[in-house]
Write a protein that holds these residues in place. Structure first.
Motif, short mmCIF file in Angstrom:
data_model
loop_
_atom_site.label_atom_id
_atom_site.label_comp_id
_atom_site.label_asym_id
_atom_site.label_seq_id
_atom_site.Cartn_x
_atom_site.Cartn_y
_atom_site.Cartn_z
N ARG A 1 14.07 -9.39 9.84
CA ARG A 1 12.96 -9.99 10.58
C ARG A 1 12.28 -8.96 11.48
O ARG A 1 11.05 -8.98 11.63
N THR A 2 13.06 -8.06 12.07
CA THR A 2 12.48 -7.02 12.92
C THR A 2 11.56 -6.11 12.12
O THR A 2 10.45 -5.76 12.56
N LEU A 3 11.99 -5.74 10.92
CA LEU A 3 11.15 -4.88 10.07
C LEU A 3 9.88 -5.60 9.63
O LEU A 3 8.79 -5.03 9.66
N PHE A 4 10.02 -6.85 9.21
CA PHE A 4 8.85 -7.59 8.73
C PHE A 4 7.88 -7.91 9.86
O PHE A 4 6.66 -7.90 9.65
N SER A 5 8.40 -8.19 11.02
CA SER A 5 7.52 -8.51 12.14
C SER A 5 6.80 -7.27 12.65
O SER A 5 5.60 -7.31 12.93
N SER A 6 7.50 -6.16 12.75
CA SER A 6 6.89 -4.94 13.27
C SER A 6 5.90 -4.34 12.28
O SER A 6 4.83 -3.85 12.66
N ALA B 1 8.87 -9.92 0.65
CA ALA B 1 10.30 -10.23 0.77
C ALA B 1 10.90 -10.58 -0.58
O ALA B 1 12.03 -10.18 -0.90
N ILE B 2 10.16 -11.33 -1.40
CA ILE B 2 10.67 -11.68 -2.72
C ILE B 2 10.77 -10.46 -3.61
O ILE B 2 11.77 -10.27 -4.33
N VAL B 3 9.76 -9.58 -3.57
CA VAL B 3 9.80 -8.35 -4.35
C VAL B 3 10.94 -7.46 -3.87
O VAL B 3 11.57 -6.75 -4.66
N THR B 4 11.23 -7.48 -2.56
CA THR B 4 12.36 -6.72 -2.02
C THR B 4 13.66 -7.14 -2.68
O THR B 4 14.49 -6.31 -3.06
N LEU B 5 13.86 -8.45 -2.82
CA LEU B 5 15.08 -8.95 -3.46
C LEU B 5 15.13 -8.58 -4.94
O LEU B 5 16.21 -8.28 -5.47
N VAL B 6 14.00 -8.57 -5.60
CA VAL B 6 13.96 -8.16 -7.01
C VAL B 6 14.39 -6.70 -7.14
O VAL B 6 15.21 -6.35 -8.00
N TYR B 7 13.86 -5.82 -6.29
CA TYR B 7 14.22 -4.41 -6.35
C TYR B 7 15.69 -4.19 -5.98
O TYR B 7 16.35 -3.32 -6.55
N LEU B 8 16.20 -4.99 -5.06
CA LEU B 8 17.60 -4.85 -4.66
C LEU B 8 18.52 -5.17 -5.83
O LEU B 8 19.46 -4.42 -6.12
N GLU B 9 18.27 -6.28 -6.50
CA GLU B 9 19.13 -6.65 -7.63
C GLU B 9 18.92 -5.70 -8.82
O GLU B 9 19.85 -5.45 -9.58
N GLY C 1 15.55 0.54 1.97
CA GLY C 1 14.90 1.20 0.84
C GLY C 1 14.11 0.23 -0.02
O GLY C 1 13.00 0.54 -0.49
N ALA C 2 14.65 -0.98 -0.23
CA ALA C 2 13.95 -1.99 -1.03
C ALA C 2 12.69 -2.47 -0.32
O ALA C 2 11.64 -2.66 -0.94
N ILE C 3 12.77 -2.67 1.00
CA ILE C 3 11.59 -3.08 1.77
C ILE C 3 10.54 -1.98 1.76
O ILE C 3 9.33 -2.25 1.61
N LEU C 4 10.97 -0.76 1.92
CA LEU C 4 10.05 0.38 1.92
C LEU C 4 9.27 0.46 0.61
O LEU C 4 8.04 0.64 0.61
N ALA D 1 8.93 -2.03 -1.73
CA ALA D 1 8.18 -3.25 -1.99
C ALA D 1 6.88 -3.31 -1.18
O ALA D 1 5.85 -3.78 -1.67
N SER D 2 6.91 -2.82 0.05
CA SER D 2 5.70 -2.83 0.87
C SER D 2 4.63 -1.91 0.31
O SER D 2 3.44 -2.20 0.41
N LYS D 3 5.04 -0.81 -0.30
CA LYS D 3 4.06 0.12 -0.87
C LYS D 3 3.50 -0.40 -2.19
O LYS D 3 2.34 -0.14 -2.52
N VAL D 4 4.31 -1.13 -2.95
CA VAL D 4 3.85 -1.63 -4.24
C VAL D 4 3.00 -2.88 -4.07
O VAL D 4 1.98 -3.05 -4.73
N TRP D 5 3.38 -3.76 -3.17
CA TRP D 5 2.74 -5.07 -3.09
C TRP D 5 1.54 -5.09 -2.16
O TRP D 5 0.46 -5.57 -2.54
#
Length: 345
Positions: A180-185, A193-201, A222-225, A227-231
């Motif tokens: 939540r801290t990463l997404f809020s900041s 967030a959904i794409v983050t879970l896809v990359y994680l799995e 790493g997954a958030i990093l 996913a944020s650049k792709v999406w």
């Protein structure tokens, strides 16, 4: 790297199985002694489709690539769900029911979350719950990890890492607070967030590794990093994450991102069917764990908007149902076209 997900690799490929069981160098080559061919055709080579594995076997190993494969987090969560249900039956107690709003004649409550516009808070809660089940129900004998994700070798803070950092499972609240801290900041979206879970799995499947208490923070980061650049259209730079996590360096972020991409074999494609599957599986996970999605009363403005969308859909389907007009005649021949008179006998 905008809102449209780019494709760097075919989603039908199965790197994990190919690495384990199939080597193209060892694939049998059929010669002319085995197959009767003419002299003009030359040596007969086995077609590549004959050497590929069936789609059913590929789907079992790559749930982040194929829409019909079951997600990993939902399978791991079912163990706890069955235990909870069994406990309620043995103790003759009813499970805690969610406080659910009901619609009436004067007020209609609608779910604020859709597959195209998920609710951010609820989606982040479900994604972090999926990560929690990944850690809790990991393989006991799984010791395969990578140094780039080890929190002790690459700490995110200057605080001393606890001695039991690799064995003590984090609580769901701790994982949710971190994400939540990463997404809020960074002002990231729920779709991210959904794409983050896809990359994680996908990472866990391709790299044949497991997420554990000692590496979950860096894997999620790493997954958030990525996913944020792709999406997102306006991606967050690595240096911006260094402003959120004060004690991490840009060089460390770049190295982690590079390793993450290499482990994914640069397959950052997320088909729409896979995205929808993860969304609805997250909703199933929320229902099994009594996490309610917010219900909002239907206002006049929203009702008018839904009615307008419904009319657009109706007009679209009407246009699709109309027969196509024949355009074989030219304008020069319109004068010569006459209707024949009916002959009544």
């Amino acid at each position: 790297m905008g809102g449209t997900v780019s494709c760097c690799m075919s989603p039908r490929e199965t790197p994990k199985i190919h690495r384990r069981e199939v080597e193209l160098e060892d694939a049998p080559i059929t010669t002319t002694e085995e197959v009767d061919v003419s002299e003009d055709t030359g040596t007969y080579l086995q077609h590549i489709s004959d050497r590929e594995l069936p789609d059913e076997l590929a789907q079992e190993s790559n749930p982040s690539d194929h829409p019909r494969a079951s997600t990993l987090f939902l399978n791991k969560s079912q163990t706890d769900v069955r235990e909870k249900r069994k406990s309620h039956i043995l103790n003759h107690t009813s499970p805690r029911l969610m406080t659910k709003k009901s619609s009436s004649c004067s007020t209609i409550f609608l779910d604020d979350s859709t597959v195209s516009q998920p609710n951010l808070k609820s989606t982040v809660k479900c994604v972090t719950l999926a990560v929690y089940y990944h850690i809790k129900n990991r393989w006991v004998d799984s010791s395969h990890t990578l140094d780039i994700f080890d929190e002790k070798k690459h700490p995110l803070t200057r605080e001393k890492v606890p001695e039991d950092y690799a064995t003590a499972d984090p609580e769901h609240k701790l994982i949710y607070r971190f994400v939540r801290t990463l997404f809020s900041s960074a002002q990231l979206t729920a779709e991210c967030a959904i794409v983050t879970l896809v990359y994680l799995e996908r990472l866990l499947t391709y790299a044949e590794m497991d997420i554990c208490p000692g590496n979950w923070k860096r894997i999620v980061l790493g997954a958030i990093l990525l996913a944020s650049k792709v999406w997102d259209d306006q991606a967050v730079w690595n240096v911006d994450y260094c402003q959120i996590l004060k004690d991490i360096t840009v060089e460390d972020m770049n190295e982690m991102e590079r390793h993450f991409l290499e482990l994914l074999q640069f397959n950052i494609n997320v088909p729409a069917s896979v995205y929808a599957k993860y969304y609805f599986d997250l909703r199933s996970l929320a229902e099994d764990n009594n996490l309610s999605f917010p219900l909002e009363p239907l206002s006049n403005k929203r009702a008018q908007k839904l009615e307008a969308i419904s009319r657009l859909c109706e007009d679209k389907y009407k246009d699709m149902g109309r027969p196509c007009m024949r355009r074989s005649l030219s304008a020069d021949n319109l004068l010569g076209v006459r209707k024949s008179h009916a002959v009544l006998s």
